[in-house]
Design a protein around this motif. Structure first.
Motif, PDB file in Angstrom:
ATOM      1  N   CYS A 452       0.832  -1.207   0.000  1.00  0.00           N
ATOM      2  CA  CYS A 452       0.000   0.000   0.000  1.00  0.00           C
ATOM      3  C   CYS A 452       0.864   1.254   0.000  1.00  0.00           C
ATOM      4  CB  CYS A 452      -0.926  -0.018   1.217  1.00  0.00           C
ATOM      5  SG  CYS A 452      -1.948   1.462   1.385  1.00  0.00           S
ATOM      6  N   ALA A 455       2.694   1.970  -3.085  1.00  0.00           N
ATOM      7  CA  ALA A 455       1.785   2.237  -4.216  1.00  0.00           C
ATOM      8  C   ALA A 455       1.798   1.091  -5.215  1.00  0.00           C
ATOM      9  CB  ALA A 455       2.124   3.566  -4.891  1.00  0.00           C
ATOM     10  N   GLN A 492      -9.312   2.714  -3.260  1.00  0.00           N
ATOM     11  CA  GLN A 492      -9.457   4.146  -3.524  1.00  0.00           C
ATOM     12  C   GLN A 492      -8.409   4.619  -4.521  1.00  0.00           C
ATOM     13  OE1 GLN A 492      -7.923   7.594  -0.987  1.00  0.00           O
ATOM     14  NE2 GLN A 492     -10.071   7.526  -0.359  1.00  0.00           N
ATOM     15  N   HIS A 493      -7.161   4.300  -4.269  1.00  0.00           N
ATOM     16  CA  HIS A 493      -6.091   4.796  -5.131  1.00  0.00           C
ATOM     17  C   HIS A 493      -6.082   4.116  -6.492  1.00  0.00           C
ATOM     18  CE1 HIS A 493      -3.686   7.541  -2.555  1.00  0.00           C
ATOM     19  NE2 HIS A 493      -4.427   6.970  -1.633  1.00  0.00           N
ATOM     20  N   TYR A 634       2.872   7.369  -3.443  1.00  0.00           N
ATOM     21  CA  TYR A 634       1.535   7.170  -2.884  1.00  0.00           C
ATOM     22  C   TYR A 634       0.678   8.430  -2.990  1.00  0.00           C
ATOM     23  CZ  TYR A 634      -1.948   6.310   0.810  1.00  0.00           C
ATOM     24  OH  TYR A 634      -3.113   6.175   1.532  1.00  0.00           O
ATOM     25  N   ILE A 635       1.265   9.591  -2.664  1.00  0.00           N
ATOM     26  CA  ILE A 635       0.465  10.813  -2.598  1.00  0.00           C
ATOM     27  C   ILE A 635       1.138  11.990  -3.290  1.00  0.00           C
ATOM     28  CG2 ILE A 635       1.415  11.716  -0.424  1.00  0.00           C
ATOM     29  CD1 ILE A 635      -1.454  12.371   0.436  1.00  0.00           C
ATOM     30  N   LEU A 671      -5.571   7.128  -8.992  1.00  0.00           N
ATOM     31  CA  LEU A 671      -6.038   8.338  -8.312  1.00  0.00           C
ATOM     32  C   LEU A 671      -5.065   9.488  -8.535  1.00  0.00           C
ATOM     33  CD1 LEU A 671      -8.132   9.636  -6.397  1.00  0.00           C
ATOM     34  CD2 LEU A 671      -6.686   8.901  -4.491  1.00  0.00           C
ATOM     35  N   GLY A 672      -3.787   9.213  -8.456  1.00  0.00           N
ATOM     36  CA  GLY A 672      -2.786  10.234  -8.727  1.00  0.00           C
ATOM     37  C   GLY A 672      -2.693  10.576 -10.199  1.00  0.00           C
TER      38      GLY A 672
END
Length: 959
Positions: A452, A455, A492-493, A634-635, A671-672
Motif C-alpha cells: 500500500c 503504491a 481508492q487509489h 503514494y500521494i 487516483l494520482g
C-alpha cells in the motif's frame, strides 16, 4: 586465440566533458550541481566518469557508489553504503565518525557497521529523517574541506529508498560544494519506477543537467580504434567497424582481437560474444567468474577469498587473466565486471546446479557474521543466497529480518519484496510461525501494508485477498477490520469500486475504542470528502475527535482537525486559517503521516481560494516531506497538482511543465494519475495545443471508471473534449459537445465552474444561443464559494454579452479581476475580448491598448495560440502591435503576407481558388500559388487544416 576486451583510447564526448567541467566550476564556487549521465548498455558512461574523475585529481574528493541489480531482491541504500565504505577506507572510521558526531554516527551505522553502534528507533518517520539529516551533515562537512563529487552508477537498479534519499539531498544541499553524478540506462526507464522518479526529479531540479551519450560518430570510432590498434586504422576497417558496432564503444572493443585484427566471426548477440570471451579464459578463472557473477556487480577480495577458500596469492593468479582481458576491473577493495552486460552474460549461462552450489557457498560464509567491507545489507544478502541455494528455512529467517530493517528506513518497496520471499518460503518451513513470531495471515497483512505505501495496489490487493481467505471473522474481528481498511485504501487509489463497503464493514468489526477504529474513522472521513459527502464525513470526524481524546493521542487529534477543516472548506472556502493552524501543529508533532495529510489538505484549500503565491512558497516543502516519509509515489501527484496548477495560473508555464513531469515520473496509481492527466491538459490548453489536450483526455478516459472521482472526471473529460475540438476548429463537433454539457449540468449535482466557463465560451463561438442562456442562468443561480468562482461568474456574464454587442466595461472588469488574481492567461483572453469590444464601439485607442497588453501577456507566458489570436484580431482592425501606432498598416500574423492573410480568411470561409480569384481580382493560378505558400508557412497538409487553424485564430467570425 584469446579474446581481449582491452581499454581503448578515450574518444569523443568533448561536449559532455566540457559540460561536466563547467558544472564543477559552479560547484567550486559554492553551488550544488547534478549531472545525469545516460547511455545505453555499452555506451561509455563509466568510462566517461572515469575520465572526468582523472581530470579532477587533486581538485576534489571523489566518492563512488553503485546500485545493486534487484532481479532477485532489493538492496536498500546500496550506493550510499558503498560511498560510506569508500570514505571509511580513505579516512578511517574515527575520522569519518567525527564528521557527523556521535548521534549522526549511530544513524549511519544502520548502513555501515564501521560507524559504531546503531541508534534506537521508535518512530519510523523520525528515524528516516534522522538518517537523511546525518548524511546531509556528512556531505556538508566533507564539502567544506574541498569540493565533493559523489558518483552513483547504474541508478536504474536503485531501490526506492535510495531515490528518495538522493531527491532529499538535491533539495537540501543547494548551496553546498557538492557535485552529484548519476549514471543510468535510458532503455531501463519503462521497467523501473525508482528510475523514472529519480531521473525526473534530478533532471527538473535546480542545477541539474542531463547528458545523454549518443553513439560515437565515424571519426570518434576511428580515434577509438587507433587507441586499440596502436596505429591509425584503414578507412575500410573504420567503415566496417562503424557499420557493425553502430557506434557503441563496447562493441568497437569487441570487434578487435588481441593481435589488433578485425574479427570476422563476431556473433549477432553481444551476450554470445562476451560468453565466448569468458570461456576462453583458463578453466579455473572461468569457474571463479561464475562465482563472482552471483555475488553482485562488485565483490570484495575478502569475501571472494572466503567463498573460494583460497589464499590471496592463489586468488590473484586466478583473477589476473580476467583483469588483463578486460573482463574484470579492480574496484577499491575488490573487483567488478568490466561491464554490466559481461556480468549478465556470465550469470545467465549458469545452470541450476551451479547456481545452487554458488549461492550456498556465499550463504555459508555470510552466516559466520557480517563482513566489514561487504557493501550490501547482511540480512538481504543472506536471504538472497539462501533462496538461491534452495534453503527455505534460512531464506525465511533472514528475509524476515531484512523486511523489518527495510520498514525501519521507509523502504516500503524493499520491505514488500522481502516479505514476498518470506511468503514464498513459508510452505516449505514447518515452524515458520515460530521463526517469525507471526502467523501466515499476519505476514500477508504486513506485505499488504508495505505494498500500500509502496503504491503497488495490484500486489497489495492480492495479499489482502489471500489474508481474507484465512482470517476468522468471528474470532479475529480486528484483524479482519485492518485488512478491510488496507483493501479500501488500495481500492481508492486504484479507482476500484467497493471502498465504502469495505470501510463500513471495517468499522462494524473495529468496535472497541482503539487506534484501529481511529484509523478507520479518519480513512472513512477522507473517502467521503473525496466524494463530496461532507455531512457524513463531519459526523465521523466528530467521533474521531472524541476517540482521540479517550486515547490521548495527538496523531488522531490532528487527523480529526484535518477532517473538520476540510469539511468546513467544502462549504466555505474562506476558512483556510484552520488548515494553516493544523498544518503547523502537525509539523510540530513530527508525525509523518498526518503531516503529509495536513499539507495535502492545505494545498487543496489554497488552490480553491486562488492563493497561488502561498502554494508556490510552501508546496515544494510539502512535496519534499512526501519523499522523506516514503510516500512520494503514494500521494506525491496529489500534492504536486496544486503546485503545478498554481505555477500555470501565474504564467510560470515552464515550471508547471516541469512539475507535471515530476508528478508523472512518480508512476502514481490511478487516483494520482487523474491529477497528472488533468494538469497535462491544463498546460496544453494554455499552450493552445489541441492534440495534447486530446491526448491527455484520452489518457484520463482510459483510467478505471471508479466512483471516487466519477463526477469530477466526467466534467474534466467533457471540458477537455470541448476545448480540444474548438481549438482544432471543429465547430460542428464543438456544438454537439455543448449540447452534451447542457445534459451534464442537468444530471449532475454541483457545478464544475471550469466546465461551465469553457462551455459558455464555445457556445457563443458556435452560436449555440439557447445553451449559452442556460449556462448564464446556471452561473447566476449557483452560489460562489470563493473569489475564483466569482471571477468565473463575471467572465460568463461577459461572454453572454457577445451574443449581441460585446460589453466593453464588462470585459475590462473581467480582465482586472483576473489581474488581481494573478492569472495572466485568463487576463490576456479578457483583454483580447475587451479589445474587440472597444473596436466595435469605435474606441480604437482603448482597443489597441488592450490588444497590446494582452499580446504582451500571452507572449510572456508562452501562450502562442492566444498570442496569434490577438495578433489576428489586431490585424483585422489594422492595429500595429509592434510600434504602438494604431491605424497604421499592421503586420499579418503567422509570418504571412497581407495578401496571404486575405487568402487564408477566404479559404477558411470555404471558397475555392476560382472564388478567391474573383473576390481579390487575381488569376486562379495566382490564388493557387498563395494557397500553396500558406500551407507551407502554416505547416499544415491541406486546405481543411488551414481553415481549421483560421477558425482557431478567430480569423473568421462565427456564422
Amino acid at each position: 586465440m584469446s579474446i581481449s576486451l582491452r581499454r581503448s583510447l578515450f574518444s569523443g564526448r568533448a561536449a559532455e566533458l566540457d559540460a561536466m567541467e563547467s558544472a564543477f566550476r559552479d560547484v567550486s564556487g559554492g553551488r550544488q550541481r547534478a549531472i545525469l549521465l545516460g547511455a545505453e548498455a555499452g555506451g561509455g558512461k563509466s568510462r566517461l566518469v572515469e575520465e572526468f574523475s582523472g581530470r579532477l585529481s587533486g581538485r576534489a574528493l571523489i566518492l563512488k557508489g553503485g546500485c545493486i541489480e534487484q532481479r532477485e531482491a532489493a538492496l536498500p541504500y546500496a550506493p550510499v553504503t558503498a560511498v560510506l565504505h569508500e570514505l571509511v577506507q580513505m579516512r578511517g572510521a574515527p575520522s569519518s565518525r567525527s564528521l557527523v558526531g556521535a548521534e549522526g554516527a549511530r544513524e549511519l551505522a544502520w548502513l555501515l557497521p564501521e560507524f559504531g553502534e546503531t541508534s534506537e528507533r521508535f518512530d519510523a518517520g523520525i528515524a528516516r529523517a534522522r538518517l537523511f539529516e546525518a548524511l546531509r551533515k556528512l556531505f556538508e562537512e566533507l564539502a567544506r574541506e574541498m569540493p565533493l563529487v559523489v558518483v552513483v552508477e547504474d541508478i536504474h537498479w536503485a531501490d526506492q529508498a535510495t531515490g528518495d534519499l538522493l531527491r532529499f539531498l538535491t533539495t537540501r544541499l543547494k548551496k553546498t560544494r557538492l557535485m552529484l553524478i548519476v549514471t543510468y540506462r535510458p532503455e531501463e526507464i519503462s521497467g523501473s519506477n525508482a528510475l523514472r522518479t529519480t531521473i525526473a526529479d534530478f533532471s527538473l531540479s535546480e542545477g541539474a543537467e542531463v547528458l545523454k551519450l549518443p553513439r560515437l560518430k565515424r571519426a570518434e570510432v576511428a580515434a577509438q580504434l587507433e587507441g586499440l590498434l596502436g596505429r591509425p586504422p584503414t578507412p575500410a576497417v573504420i567503415n566496417e567497424v562503424h557499420a557493425r558496432c553502430c557506434g557503441i564503444p563496447l562493441f568497437t572493443e569487441a570487434l578487435i582481437d588481441a593481435s589488433g585484427s578485425l574479427r570476422t566471426d563476431f556473433p549477432g548477440s553481444l551476450n554470445d560474444y562476451l560468453l565466448k570471451a569468458v570461456r576462453e579464459m583458463p578453466a579455473s578463472t572461468t569457474e571463479l567468474l561464475k562465482v563472482m557473477a552471483l555475488g553482485g556487480p562488485h565483490i570484495t577480495h575478502a569475501l571472494l577469498r572466503s567463498v573460494k577458500n583460497k589464499s590471496d596469492l592463489e586468488l590473484a593468479e586466478l583473477l589476473r587473466p580476467a583483469i588483463l582481458a578486460g573482463i574484470l576491473v579492480p574496484d577499491g577493495d575488490g573487483y567488478a565486471f568490466r561491464h554490466a552486460l559481461i556480468h549478465e552474460a556470465v550469470r545467465s549461462d549458469l545452470i541450476a546446479g551451479e547456481r545452487m552450489a554458488i549461492h550456498r557457498a556465499y550463504a555459508e560464509v555470510l552466516e559466520r557474521g557480517p563482513l566489514p567491507s561487504y557493501r550490501i545489507w547482511h540480512s538481504v544478502a543472506l536471504a538472497r543466497h539462501w533462496r538461491g541455494a534452495g534453503q527455505a528455512e534460512s531464506c525465511l529467517r533472514w528475509a524476515w529480518q531484512s523486511a523489518a530493517e527495510a520498514a525501519a528506513t521507509f523502504a516500503y518497496a524493499d520491505q514488500m519484496e522481502m516479505l514476498k520471499l518470506v511468503l514464498a518460503a513459508w510452505p516449505e518451513v514447518d515452524n515458520a510461525a515460530d521463526l517469525t513470531g507471526a502467523g501466515h495471515c499476519r505476514v500477508l497483512e504486513l506485505a499488504a501494508d508495505a505494498a500500500c505505501w509502496a503504491a503497488e495496489a495490484e500486489q497489495g490487493l492480492a495479499f489482502v485477498e489471500r489474508a481474507l481467505a484465512e482470517v476468522d471473522a468471528e474470532r479475529d474481528g480486528e484483524q479482519l477490520a485492518a485488512l478491510l481498511l488496507q483493501r479500501a485504501v488500495m481500492r481508492q487509489h486504484a479507482l476500484i469500486p467497493g471502498e465504502i463497503a469495505d470501510l463500513e464493514r471495517a468499522l462494524d468489526h473495529a468496535v472497541d475504542p482503539t487506534r484501529l477504529r481511529a484509523d478507520g474513522l479518519g480513512q472513512f472521513s477522507r473517502a467521503l470528502i473525496l466524494r463530496g459527502e461532507c455531512d457524513r464525513a463531519r459526523r465521523l470526524g466528530d467521533e474521531l475527535r472524541e476517540l482521540s481524546e479517550k486515547l490521548d493521542d495527538e496523531e488522531y487529534r490532528i487527523e480529526a482537525l484535518i477532517v473538520a477543516a476540510s469539511v468546513d472548506m467544502a462549504s466555505n472556502s474562506s476558512r483556510v486559517d484552520a488548515l494553516w493552524s493544523v498544518t503547523g501543529r502537525a509539523e510540530k508533532a513530527s508525525i509523518g503521516r498526518v503531516e503529509v495529510l495536513a499539507g495535502a489538505a492545505l494545498l487543496q484549500a489554497l488552490i480553491e481560494t486562488g492563493d497561488y503565491a502561498q502554494i508556490i512558497e510552501v508546496g515544494p516543502a510539502i512535496f519534499a516531506r512526501t519523499v522523506e516519509f516514503g510516500q512520494a509515489r503514494y500521494i506525491g501527484a496529489i500534492v504536486g497538482s496544486p503546485l503545478c496548477r498554481s505555477l500555470l495560473a501565474v504564467g510560470r508555464v515552464s515550471e508547471a511543465i516541469e512539475t507535471c513531469e515530476r508528478m508523472a515520473a512518480l508512476d502514481p496509481l490511478p487516483l494520482g494519475l487523474v491529477h497528472v492527466f488533468e494538469c497535462q491538459a491544463e498546460i496544453a490548453l494554455v499552450l493552445g495545443d489541441s492534440d495534447r489536450i486530446a491526448a491527455a483526455a484520452s489518457s484520463l478516459r482510459a483510467l478505471p471508471p471508479g466512483p471516487q472521482l466519477a463526477n469530477r472526471m466526467a466534467a474534466s473529460l467533457l471540458r477537455f473534449d470541448i476545448e480540444s475540438r474548438a481549438l482544432a476548429g471543429d465547430m460542428d463537433l464543438s456544438a454537439m459537445l455543448i449540447r452534451s454539457a447542457s445534459t451534464h449540468f442537468d444530471k449532475h449535482r454541483g457545478v464544475s465552474w471550469p466546465l461551465l466557463a469553457s462551455a459558455m465560451r464555445v457556445a457563443i463561438d458556435t452560436n449555440q444561443n439557447d445553451a449559452a442562456r442556460q449556462f448564464a442562468d446556471l452561473a447566476v443561480r449557483t452560489p460562489c464559494r470563493n473569489v475564483i468562482e466569482e471571477a468565473e461568474r463575471l467572465g460568463i456574464s461577459a461572454e453572454m454579452s457577445r451574443m449581441a454587442a460585446s460589453d466593453l466595461d464588462a470585459w475590462e472588469a473581467v480582465a482586472q479581476n483576473w489581474a488581481d488574481l494573478s492569472q495572466p492567461f485568463r487576463q490576456a483572453y479578457a483583454l483580447m475580448q475587451a479589445g474587440s469590444a472597444a473596436m466595435n464601439a469605435g474606441k480604437r485607442a482603448r482597443g489597441a491598448s488592450h490588444f497590446r497588453q494582452g499580446a504582451d501577456l500571452a507572449h510572456t507566458i508562452g501562450a502562442r495560440l492566444l498570442c496569434n489570436q490577438i495578433e489576428t484580431l489586431a490585424a483585422k482592425a489594422r492595429i500595429d502591435l509592434r510600434d504602438g501606432k494604431d491605424g497604421s498598416t499592421p503586420k499579418a500574423p503567422l509570418g504571412l503576407t497581407d495578401r496571404e492573410f486575405e487568402v487564408l480568411r477566404l479559404v477558411a470561409a470555404g471558397q475555392s481558388n476560382r472564388e478567391i480569384a474573383d473576390n481579390l481580382f487575381i488569376s486562379s493560378k495566382t490564388a493557387s500559388v498563395h494557397v500553396s505558400n500558406i500551407l507551407s508557412k502554416l505547416a499544415v497538409p491541406s486546405r481543411g487544416a488551414a481553415a481549421a487553424m483560421a477558425h482557431r485564430l478567430r480569423m473568421v467570425d462565427p456564422a
